[in-house]
Structures are given as C-alpha cells and as structure tokens.
Design a protein around this motif. Structure first.
Motif, mmCIF file in Angstrom:
data_model
loop_
_atom_site.group_PDB
_atom_site.id
_atom_site.type_symbol
_atom_site.label_atom_id
_atom_site.label_comp_id
_atom_site.label_asym_id
_atom_site.label_seq_id
_atom_site.Cartn_x
_atom_site.Cartn_y
_atom_site.Cartn_z
ATOM 1 N N LEU A 137 63.926 51.904 32.726
ATOM 2 C CA LEU A 137 62.654 52.426 32.235
ATOM 3 C C LEU A 137 62.852 53.394 31.078
ATOM 4 C CD1 LEU A 137 60.861 52.776 35.660
ATOM 5 C CD2 LEU A 137 59.931 51.562 33.685
ATOM 6 N N LYS A 138 61.890 53.373 30.168
ATOM 7 C CA LYS A 138 61.904 54.218 28.983
ATOM 8 C C LYS A 138 60.650 55.094 28.976
ATOM 9 C CE LYS A 138 63.997 50.427 26.334
ATOM 10 N NZ LYS A 138 63.840 49.559 25.129
ATOM 11 N N PRO A 139 60.701 56.223 28.298
ATOM 12 C CA PRO A 139 59.500 57.070 28.229
ATOM 13 C C PRO A 139 58.278 56.319 27.691
ATOM 14 C CG PRO A 139 61.404 58.311 27.506
ATOM 15 C CD PRO A 139 61.878 56.896 27.704
ATOM 16 N N GLU A 140 58.491 55.378 26.804
ATOM 17 C CA GLU A 140 57.376 54.615 26.258
ATOM 18 C C GLU A 140 56.764 53.638 27.252
ATOM 19 O OE1 GLU A 140 60.447 54.985 24.941
ATOM 20 O OE2 GLU A 140 61.094 53.145 23.909
ATOM 21 N N ASP A 141 57.357 53.478 28.409
ATOM 22 C CA ASP A 141 56.758 52.669 29.473
ATOM 23 C C ASP A 141 55.710 53.464 30.260
ATOM 24 O OD1 ASP A 141 60.008 51.302 30.097
ATOM 25 O OD2 ASP A 141 58.345 50.340 29.039
ATOM 26 N N THR A 142 55.577 54.737 29.976
ATOM 27 C CA THR A 142 54.592 55.572 30.665
ATOM 28 C C THR A 142 53.182 55.059 30.401
ATOM 29 O OG1 THR A 142 55.983 57.547 30.592
ATOM 30 C CG2 THR A 142 53.607 57.889 30.804
ATOM 31 N N ALA A 143 52.464 54.773 31.482
ATOM 32 C CA ALA A 143 51.113 54.203 31.378
ATOM 33 C C ALA A 143 50.542 54.032 32.777
ATOM 34 C CB ALA A 143 51.148 52.849 30.679
ATOM 35 N N VAL A 144 49.267 53.700 32.828
ATOM 36 C CA VAL A 144 48.670 53.213 34.073
ATOM 37 C C VAL A 144 48.867 51.703 34.090
ATOM 38 C CG1 VAL A 144 46.582 52.978 35.445
ATOM 39 C CG2 VAL A 144 46.987 55.078 34.135
ATOM 40 N N TYR A 145 49.421 51.208 35.174
ATOM 41 C CA TYR A 145 49.702 49.783 35.312
ATOM 42 C C TYR A 145 48.653 49.151 36.218
ATOM 43 C CZ TYR A 145 54.151 50.180 32.925
ATOM 44 O OH TYR A 145 55.123 50.368 31.973
ATOM 45 N N TYR A 146 48.084 48.041 35.746
ATOM 46 C CA TYR A 146 47.038 47.331 36.465
ATOM 47 C C TYR A 146 47.504 45.922 36.805
ATOM 48 C CZ TYR A 146 43.969 50.918 34.433
ATOM 49 O OH TYR A 146 43.394 52.109 34.059
ATOM 50 N N CYS A 147 47.163 45.472 38.005
ATOM 51 C CA CYS A 147 47.354 44.064 38.307
ATOM 52 C C CYS A 147 46.019 43.338 38.115
ATOM 53 C CB CYS A 147 47.885 43.857 39.723
ATOM 54 S SG CYS A 147 46.850 44.500 41.043
ATOM 55 N N ALA A 148 46.123 42.058 37.796
ATOM 56 C CA ALA A 148 44.940 41.260 37.502
ATOM 57 C C ALA A 148 45.149 39.842 37.985
ATOM 58 C CB ALA A 148 44.655 41.281 36.008
ATOM 59 N N ALA A 149 44.037 39.167 38.269
ATOM 60 C CA ALA A 149 44.073 37.796 38.770
ATOM 61 C C ALA A 149 43.173 36.900 37.925
ATOM 62 C CB ALA A 149 43.604 37.756 40.225
ATOM 63 N N ASP A 150 43.660 35.693 37.666
ATOM 64 C CA ASP A 150 42.940 34.708 36.862
ATOM 65 C C ASP A 150 42.953 33.385 37.599
ATOM 66 O OD1 ASP A 150 43.553 33.237 33.538
ATOM 67 O OD2 ASP A 150 41.917 32.996 34.973
ATOM 68 N N ALA A 151 41.781 32.766 37.772
ATOM 69 C CA ALA A 151 41.681 31.522 38.540
ATOM 70 C C ALA A 151 42.263 30.330 37.803
ATOM 71 C CB ALA A 151 40.230 31.251 38.910
ATOM 72 N N ASP A 152 42.564 30.463 36.531
ATOM 73 C CA ASP A 152 43.203 29.384 35.788
ATOM 74 C C ASP A 152 44.672 29.310 36.173
ATOM 75 O OD1 ASP A 152 42.888 28.450 32.253
ATOM 76 O OD2 ASP A 152 43.610 27.347 34.014
ATOM 77 N N ASN A 153 45.371 28.285 35.726
ATOM 78 C CA ASN A 153 46.803 28.186 36.005
ATOM 79 C C ASN A 153 47.624 28.298 34.729
ATOM 80 O OD1 ASN A 153 49.054 28.102 37.608
ATOM 81 N ND2 ASN A 153 49.156 25.865 37.661
ATOM 82 N N TYR A 154 47.039 28.939 33.728
ATOM 83 C CA TYR A 154 47.762 29.227 32.497
ATOM 84 C C TYR A 154 47.960 30.728 32.424
ATOM 85 C CZ TYR A 154 48.616 30.066 27.567
ATOM 86 O OH TYR A 154 49.157 30.491 26.392
ATOM 87 N N VAL A 155 49.183 31.144 32.184
ATOM 88 C CA VAL A 155 49.478 32.575 32.156
ATOM 89 C C VAL A 155 49.096 33.124 30.779
ATOM 90 C CG1 VAL A 155 51.195 34.366 32.471
ATOM 91 C CG2 VAL A 155 51.363 32.243 33.795
ATOM 92 N N SER A 156 47.909 33.670 30.705
ATOM 93 C CA SER A 156 47.412 34.209 29.446
ATOM 94 C C SER A 156 47.790 35.678 29.299
ATOM 95 C CB SER A 156 45.884 34.074 29.398
ATOM 96 O OG SER A 156 45.370 34.716 28.243
ATOM 97 N N SER A 157 48.009 36.085 28.069
ATOM 98 C CA SER A 157 48.269 37.501 27.779
ATOM 99 C C SER A 157 46.990 38.229 27.372
ATOM 100 C CB SER A 157 49.311 37.642 26.669
ATOM 101 O OG SER A 157 48.839 37.056 25.479
ATOM 102 N N ASN A 158 45.873 37.514 27.371
ATOM 103 C CA ASN A 158 44.592 38.074 26.933
ATOM 104 C C ASN A 158 43.838 38.625 28.136
ATOM 105 O OD1 ASN A 158 42.097 38.674 25.878
ATOM 106 N ND2 ASN A 158 41.889 36.770 24.747
#
Length: 123
Positions: A85-106
């Motif tokens: 881990l790096k200091p620039e990794d500092t953030a709030v991390y969220y998990c999310a779910a998408d009903a599609d089967n394509y791993v989107s970065s959007n």
C-alpha cells in the motif's frame, strides 16, 4: 439489496489490508462485483472488478500487481487484497454490483453500492 463493506483501517506504507463486501438481497452469482475508491476532492475511480464466476478480472493500472480481487459465491462475498500500500491509496473504498456480466470500469453501470470503508495509508 445490501452491500456491507468492511476491513478498512490505518496502515503504514508497504503494509496490507483485506477488504470484504458481503452482499444480500440479490443473486450474487449473477452480478459482476467491483471495488471503486474516492479520495477527498477527487472523483470516484475504478479499482478492480470480477466476473460472475471469478474467471475474469480487471484492474486499474495503478493497482496492478499490488491488489487482488476475488469472490466466494457460496458466501456472497467479494474481497480485495491490498498489498504494498502507498499513501496515494488513501480513500474511501466502495463495493458495487452490476447485473451485467461485463466488468465495466464505469461507475454509472453499477446498480448497487455499499456504504464504503475508509483506508488510510501513512507514509
């Protein structure tokens, strides 16, 4: 639908954390799962995602080789192992779910979101 993220905390640079996200109220094995993060004053950004079966993963360039996403469909849980881990990794991390089967970065593609867990990396 509930996504409950946990595992955040304070860690020194070079250390590790493992985030977990437990899902309920949805057919977990039919949802792409992903982790995003948001630092103060910055936009939410994609970190990693994983397909229904776990056979396909996608990572942002800034975490490749350091973070690993995995899932356990029997436990309705997705994980994010974060190493080096790096200091620039500092953030709030969220998990999310998408009903599609394509791993989107959007992030707009994702239907459900957890409440977030704070990760702070000190230098």
């Amino acid at each position: 639908v509930q996504l409950q993220a946990s595992g955040g905390g304070l860690v020194q640079a070079g250390g590790s954390l493992r985030l977990s996200c437990a899902a309920s109220g949805l057919t977990f094995s039919r949802h792409v799962m992903a982790w995003f993060r948001q630092a103060p004053g910055k936009e939410r950004e994609f970190v990693a995602g994983i397909s229904w079966s776990g056979s396909s993963t996608r990572y942002s360039d800034f975490v490749k080789g350091r973070f690993t996403i995995s899932r356990d469909n029997a436990k309705n849980t997705v994980y994010l192992q974060m190493d080096s881990l790096k200091p620039e990794d500092t953030a709030v991390y969220y998990c999310a779910a998408d009903a599609d089967n394509y791993v989107s970065s959007n992030h707009v593609r994702y239907d459900y979101w957890g409440q977030g867990t704070q990760v702070t990396v000190s230098s």
